[in-house]
Design a protein around this motif. Structure first.
Motif, PDB file in Angstrom:
ATOM      1  N   MET A   1      -6.286  36.229 -60.998  1.00  0.00           N
ATOM      2  CA  MET A   1      -5.947  36.717 -59.688  1.00  0.00           C
ATOM      3  C   MET A   1      -4.564  36.580 -58.915  1.00  0.00           C
ATOM      4  SD  MET A   1      -6.918  39.005 -57.690  1.00  0.00           S
ATOM      5  CE  MET A   1      -8.155  39.675 -56.787  1.00  0.00           C
ATOM      6  N   ILE A   2      -4.415  35.163 -59.105  1.00  0.00           N
ATOM      7  CA  ILE A   2      -2.926  34.751 -58.443  1.00  0.00           C
ATOM      8  C   ILE A   2      -1.976  35.378 -59.370  1.00  0.00           C
ATOM      9  CG2 ILE A   2      -1.558  32.644 -58.241  1.00  0.00           C
ATOM     10  CD1 ILE A   2      -3.998  31.342 -57.404  1.00  0.00           C
ATOM     11  N   LEU A   3      -2.060  35.384 -60.829  1.00  0.00           N
ATOM     12  CA  LEU A   3      -0.813  35.990 -61.477  1.00  0.00           C
ATOM     13  C   LEU A   3      -0.636  37.460 -61.136  1.00  0.00           C
ATOM     14  CD1 LEU A   3       1.386  35.819 -63.727  1.00  0.00           C
ATOM     15  CD2 LEU A   3      -0.530  36.506 -65.476  1.00  0.00           C
ATOM     16  N   ASP A   4      -1.767  38.094 -60.777  1.00  0.00           N
ATOM     17  CA  ASP A   4      -1.594  39.633 -60.463  1.00  0.00           C
ATOM     18  C   ASP A   4      -1.010  39.915 -59.106  1.00  0.00           C
ATOM     19  OD1 ASP A   4      -2.765  40.566 -62.667  1.00  0.00           O
ATOM     20  OD2 ASP A   4      -4.999  40.783 -61.610  1.00  0.00           O
ATOM     21  N   THR A   5      -1.334  38.779 -58.211  1.00  0.00           N
ATOM     22  CA  THR A   5      -0.655  38.832 -56.880  1.00  0.00           C
ATOM     23  C   THR A   5       0.861  38.533 -56.917  1.00  0.00           C
ATOM     24  OG1 THR A   5      -2.843  38.162 -55.772  1.00  0.00           O
ATOM     25  CG2 THR A   5      -0.630  37.908 -54.643  1.00  0.00           C
ATOM     26  N   LEU A   6       1.195  37.432 -57.947  1.00  0.00           N
ATOM     27  CA  LEU A   6       2.594  37.280 -58.030  1.00  0.00           C
ATOM     28  C   LEU A   6       3.227  38.213 -58.906  1.00  0.00           C
ATOM     29  CD1 LEU A   6       2.246  33.393 -59.148  1.00  0.00           C
ATOM     30  CD2 LEU A   6       3.024  34.471 -57.089  1.00  0.00           C
ATOM     31  N   LYS A   7       2.511  38.869 -59.867  1.00  0.00           N
ATOM     32  CA  LYS A   7       3.152  39.898 -60.652  1.00  0.00           C
ATOM     33  C   LYS A   7       3.358  41.318 -59.755  1.00  0.00           C
ATOM     34  CE  LYS A   7       2.830  41.891 -65.183  1.00  0.00           C
ATOM     35  NZ  LYS A   7       2.444  42.023 -66.514  1.00  0.00           N
ATOM     36  N   TYR A   8       2.444  41.733 -59.072  1.00  0.00           N
ATOM     37  CA  TYR A   8       2.319  42.905 -58.198  1.00  0.00           C
ATOM     38  C   TYR A   8       2.257  42.455 -56.565  1.00  0.00           C
ATOM     39  CZ  TYR A   8       2.254  45.162 -62.569  1.00  0.00           C
ATOM     40  OH  TYR A   8       2.600  45.527 -64.032  1.00  0.00           O
ATOM     41  N   PRO A   9       2.927  41.778 -56.052  1.00  0.00           N
ATOM     42  CA  PRO A   9       2.691  41.408 -54.580  1.00  0.00           C
ATOM     43  C   PRO A   9       2.449  42.432 -53.552  1.00  0.00           C
ATOM     44  CG  PRO A   9       5.027  41.382 -55.347  1.00  0.00           C
ATOM     45  CD  PRO A   9       4.563  41.620 -56.436  1.00  0.00           C
ATOM     46  N   ILE A  10       2.715  43.613 -53.833  1.00  0.00           N
ATOM     47  CA  ILE A  10       2.510  44.635 -52.995  1.00  0.00           C
ATOM     48  C   ILE A  10       1.541  45.791 -53.656  1.00  0.00           C
ATOM     49  CG2 ILE A  10       4.698  44.533 -51.792  1.00  0.00           C
ATOM     50  CD1 ILE A  10       5.576  47.341 -53.211  1.00  0.00           C
ATOM     51  N   GLY A  11       0.920  45.265 -54.854  1.00  0.00           N
ATOM     52  CA  GLY A  11       0.040  46.046 -55.403  1.00  0.00           C
ATOM     53  C   GLY A  11       0.865  47.332 -56.232  1.00  0.00           C
ATOM     54  N   LEU A  12      -0.098  47.975 -57.023  1.00  0.00           N
ATOM     55  CA  LEU A  12       0.693  48.862 -58.051  1.00  0.00           C
ATOM     56  C   LEU A  12       1.201  50.145 -57.262  1.00  0.00           C
ATOM     57  CD1 LEU A  12      -1.921  48.867 -61.190  1.00  0.00           C
ATOM     58  CD2 LEU A  12       0.234  47.850 -60.877  1.00  0.00           C
ATOM     59  N   ALA A  13       2.133  50.988 -57.716  1.00  0.00           N
ATOM     60  CA  ALA A  13       2.649  52.181 -56.926  1.00  0.00           C
ATOM     61  C   ALA A  13       1.157  53.044 -56.589  1.00  0.00           C
ATOM     62  CB  ALA A  13       3.469  52.843 -57.713  1.00  0.00           C
ATOM     63  N   ASP A  14       1.398  53.378 -55.586  1.00  0.00           N
ATOM     64  CA  ASP A  14       0.009  54.452 -55.199  1.00  0.00           C
ATOM     65  C   ASP A  14       0.665  55.670 -54.610  1.00  0.00           C
ATOM     66  OD1 ASP A  14      -2.290  55.701 -54.524  1.00  0.00           O
ATOM     67  OD2 ASP A  14      -2.547  54.518 -52.416  1.00  0.00           O
ATOM     68  N   ILE A  15       1.066  56.839 -55.265  1.00  0.00           N
ATOM     69  CA  ILE A  15       1.859  57.780 -54.850  1.00  0.00           C
ATOM     70  C   ILE A  15       0.631  59.064 -54.566  1.00  0.00           C
ATOM     71  CG2 ILE A  15       3.367  59.818 -55.643  1.00  0.00           C
ATOM     72  CD1 ILE A  15       4.609  56.721 -55.683  1.00  0.00           C
ATOM     73  N   PRO A  16       0.503  59.378 -53.287  1.00  0.00           N
ATOM     74  CA  PRO A  16      -0.381  60.331 -53.005  1.00  0.00           C
ATOM     75  C   PRO A  16      -0.061  61.703 -53.606  1.00  0.00           C
ATOM     76  CG  PRO A  16       1.056  59.739 -50.927  1.00  0.00           C
ATOM     77  CD  PRO A  16       1.596  59.049 -52.246  1.00  0.00           C
TER      78      PRO A  16
END
Length: 178
Positions: A1-16
């Motif tokens: 979980m920490i690695l995901d937060t470090l790798k994607y600190p703002i989450g994945l791209a979410d294009i409406p």
């Protein structure tokens, strides 16, 4: 979980799915402001700090800055291809290999910061002159043969700016540099 937060600190791209004029305006504003924000963020970092990875097995701050220039330059060209060819299959590049070339690992960051300032000024000028019809044009990314329209690509690159900015900013906060 920490690695995901470090790798994607703002989450994945979410294009409406249904993009609005406001989405586009907000995303173009991010592209317009990014080079100056990035420069302000990193301008006082030492060489040692620039050569610090933002996470274990991640790129250094220097590599992230150079990657942004390389990636955004490729994206700008993709816009031009999509507007001058019929749904072209774009040329992909291996960003990991590019990030490990000697210029990405050792070059002064001002080369890419200055490049981003010029590139983004031209890119934003270009984007502001496109019609909604123009923004429906697409290209095919060879990785998975996904079709990407230009409206979506603006959102992807606004996210890309914020994503890598957060990598550097979060490192600086964790290390007490900010």
């Amino acid at each position: 979980m920490i690695l995901d937060t470090l790798k994607y600190p703002i989450g994945l791209a979410d294009i409406p799915e249904n993009l609005t004029q406001k989405n586009l305006k907000d995303w173009i504003a991010i592209l317009e402001e990014f080079p100056q924000k990035l420069e302000f963020l990193v301008h006082e970092l030492s060489e040692n700090q620039l050569d610090t990875p933002y996470r274990e097995f991640g790129w250094t701050v220097r590599q992230v800055v150079h990657h942004c220039y390389d990636s955004h330059q490729n994206s700008y060209i993709r816009f031009k291809w999509a507007l001058t060819e019929d749904t072209p299959i774009i040329k992909a590049y291996d960003e990991k290999l590019w990030a490990n070339l000697h210029d990405s690992k050792t070059a002064p960051i001002f080369l890419s910061i200055d490049g981003l300032k010029s590139l983004h000024a031209k890119w934003v000028y270009f984007l502001k002159g496109l019609s909604m019809e123009d923004l429906e044009e697409s290209f095919i990314h060879p990785s998975g043969n996904s079709v990407v329209n230009l409206k979506e690509n603006i959102g992807i690159y606004a996210w890309h700016c914020n994503h890598h900015y957060a990598h550097i900013e979060n490192l600086m906060i964790r290390k007490g540099w900010k």
